[in-house]
Motif scaffolding. Structure first.
Motif, PDB file in Angstrom:
ATOM      1  N   THR A 121      -3.629   3.452  -1.096  1.00  0.00           N
ATOM      2  CA  THR A 121      -3.978   2.640  -2.266  1.00  0.00           C
ATOM      3  C   THR A 121      -3.174   1.352  -2.218  1.00  0.00           C
ATOM      4  O   THR A 121      -1.957   1.377  -2.057  1.00  0.00           O
ATOM      5  CB  THR A 121      -3.655   3.425  -3.559  1.00  0.00           C
ATOM      6  OG1 THR A 121      -4.359   4.677  -3.515  1.00  0.00           O
ATOM      7  CG2 THR A 121      -4.075   2.662  -4.793  1.00  0.00           C
ATOM      8  N   THR A 122      -3.873   0.222  -2.361  1.00  0.00           N
ATOM      9  CA  THR A 122      -3.225  -1.087  -2.294  1.00  0.00           C
ATOM     10  C   THR A 122      -3.121  -1.697  -3.679  1.00  0.00           C
ATOM     11  O   THR A 122      -4.095  -1.724  -4.429  1.00  0.00           O
ATOM     12  CB  THR A 122      -4.014  -2.036  -1.366  1.00  0.00           C
ATOM     13  OG1 THR A 122      -4.046  -1.467  -0.052  1.00  0.00           O
ATOM     14  CG2 THR A 122      -3.365  -3.416  -1.303  1.00  0.00           C
ATOM     15  N   SER A 134       0.838  -1.201   0.000  1.00  0.00           N
ATOM     16  CA  SER A 134       0.000   0.000   0.000  1.00  0.00           C
ATOM     17  C   SER A 134       0.871   1.249   0.000  1.00  0.00           C
ATOM     18  O   SER A 134       1.948   1.267   0.602  1.00  0.00           O
ATOM     19  CB  SER A 134      -0.907   0.028   1.235  1.00  0.00           C
ATOM     20  OG  SER A 134      -1.854  -1.008   1.159  1.00  0.00           O
ATOM     21  N   ILE A 135       0.369   2.276  -0.673  1.00  0.00           N
ATOM     22  CA  ILE A 135       1.054   3.551  -0.751  1.00  0.00           C
ATOM     23  C   ILE A 135       0.012   4.659  -0.684  1.00  0.00           C
ATOM     24  O   ILE A 135      -1.113   4.479  -1.144  1.00  0.00           O
ATOM     25  CB  ILE A 135       1.890   3.636  -2.054  1.00  0.00           C
ATOM     26  CG1 ILE A 135       2.853   4.813  -2.024  1.00  0.00           C
ATOM     27  CG2 ILE A 135       1.003   3.649  -3.294  1.00  0.00           C
ATOM     28  CD1 ILE A 135       3.911   4.763  -3.133  1.00  0.00           C
ATOM     29  N   THR A 136       0.368   5.772  -0.063  1.00  0.00           N
ATOM     30  CA  THR A 136      -0.532   6.928   0.004  1.00  0.00           C
ATOM     31  C   THR A 136       0.098   8.051  -0.819  1.00  0.00           C
ATOM     32  O   THR A 136       1.069   8.677  -0.378  1.00  0.00           O
ATOM     33  CB  THR A 136      -0.733   7.388   1.463  1.00  0.00           C
ATOM     34  OG1 THR A 136      -1.233   6.275   2.220  1.00  0.00           O
ATOM     35  CG2 THR A 136      -1.714   8.537   1.542  1.00  0.00           C
ATOM     36  N   PRO A 161      -3.575   6.652 -10.197  1.00  0.00           N
ATOM     37  CA  PRO A 161      -4.722   6.379  -9.328  1.00  0.00           C
ATOM     38  C   PRO A 161      -5.587   7.601  -9.031  1.00  0.00           C
ATOM     39  O   PRO A 161      -6.717   7.452  -8.577  1.00  0.00           O
ATOM     40  CB  PRO A 161      -4.075   5.844  -8.050  1.00  0.00           C
ATOM     41  CG  PRO A 161      -2.711   6.434  -8.045  1.00  0.00           C
ATOM     42  CD  PRO A 161      -2.306   6.535  -9.482  1.00  0.00           C
ATOM     43  N   ASN A 162      -5.083   8.828  -9.247  1.00  0.00           N
ATOM     44  CA  ASN A 162      -5.853  10.059  -9.056  1.00  0.00           C
ATOM     45  C   ASN A 162      -6.463  10.146  -7.660  1.00  0.00           C
ATOM     46  O   ASN A 162      -7.652  10.415  -7.502  1.00  0.00           O
ATOM     47  CB  ASN A 162      -6.927  10.182 -10.146  1.00  0.00           C
ATOM     48  CG  ASN A 162      -7.520  11.575 -10.205  1.00  0.00           C
ATOM     49  OD1 ASN A 162      -6.853  12.559  -9.896  1.00  0.00           O
ATOM     50  ND2 ASN A 162      -8.779  11.668 -10.589  1.00  0.00           N
ATOM     51  N   THR A 163      -5.648   9.906  -6.634  1.00  0.00           N
ATOM     52  CA  THR A 163      -6.126   9.938  -5.256  1.00  0.00           C
ATOM     53  C   THR A 163      -4.973  10.291  -4.323  1.00  0.00           C
ATOM     54  O   THR A 163      -3.813  10.140  -4.682  1.00  0.00           O
ATOM     55  CB  THR A 163      -6.738   8.584  -4.847  1.00  0.00           C
ATOM     56  OG1 THR A 163      -7.321   8.705  -3.547  1.00  0.00           O
ATOM     57  CG2 THR A 163      -5.702   7.471  -4.840  1.00  0.00           C
TER      58      THR A 163
END
Length: 168
Positions: free
Chosen positions: A133-134, A51-53, A127-129
């Motif tokens: 995100t995983t 996961s990454i933010t 991912p546009n967020t």
């Protein structure tokens, strides 16, 4: 000096230029040695995920995967697929699709055969967020109960997934 050599085409000499684009903002790596089996065409989580933010919605995520696998069969054909997902969104094609992410082998002969290999891929995602995100791999067998795909090597070598956030 922070410049890169760039091609100007086949009939021109290369030139030095300042690179355009982003910088690596963060790196996340995860490993797995889990032995997850898929016995049918329904995808199963392989146990390999990270996961990454992202720090901005404009960031891109560069995904590198090395997934060890074993394919076993008990009939005349066998095969399998490893597919990359972002959360529940499939990023690469499935078993029936025609794409470079698919593993497929056909072997005839003995009633029980096992083949081991390594699946490597690179995928650039947007991912546009800025939410966590995983990314994960899912595995599936191509011929139902006649084959099995296992997300691990015989010697326990770890599979890994690396995520790089690239700033715009």
């Amino acid at each position: 000096s922070g410049q890169v050599l760039t091609s100007q085409g086949s009939s021109s000499a290369p030139q030095w230029a300042t690179p355009a684009g982003g910088k690596v903002l963060q790196v996340v790596t995860a490993t797995s040695t889990s032995a997850t089996f898929a016995y049918n065409t329904t995808f199963t989580n392989s146990g390999l995920s990270a996961s990454i933010t992202p720090s901005a919605t404009s960031s891109k995520i560069l995904v590198f995967v090395t997934q060890h696998f074993i394919v076993r069969r008990s009939s005349s054909s066998f095969g399998g697929s490893i597919t990359l997902y972002r959360g529940s969104t499939k990023l690469t094609n499935d078993i029936n699709g025609s794409d470079p992410y698919k593993i497929h082998m056909n072997i005839t002969g003995a009633s029980y055969v096992e083949q081991q290999g390594e699946f490597n891929t690179t995928y650039l995602d947007s991912p546009n967020t800025t939410s966590a995100t995983t990314y994960k791999t899912m595995i599936g067998a191509a011929y139902g109960n006649n084959s099995a795909l296992m997300g691990v090597s015989n010697d326990g070598t770890a599979s890994y997934i690396t995520l790089l956030e690239i700033g715009a």
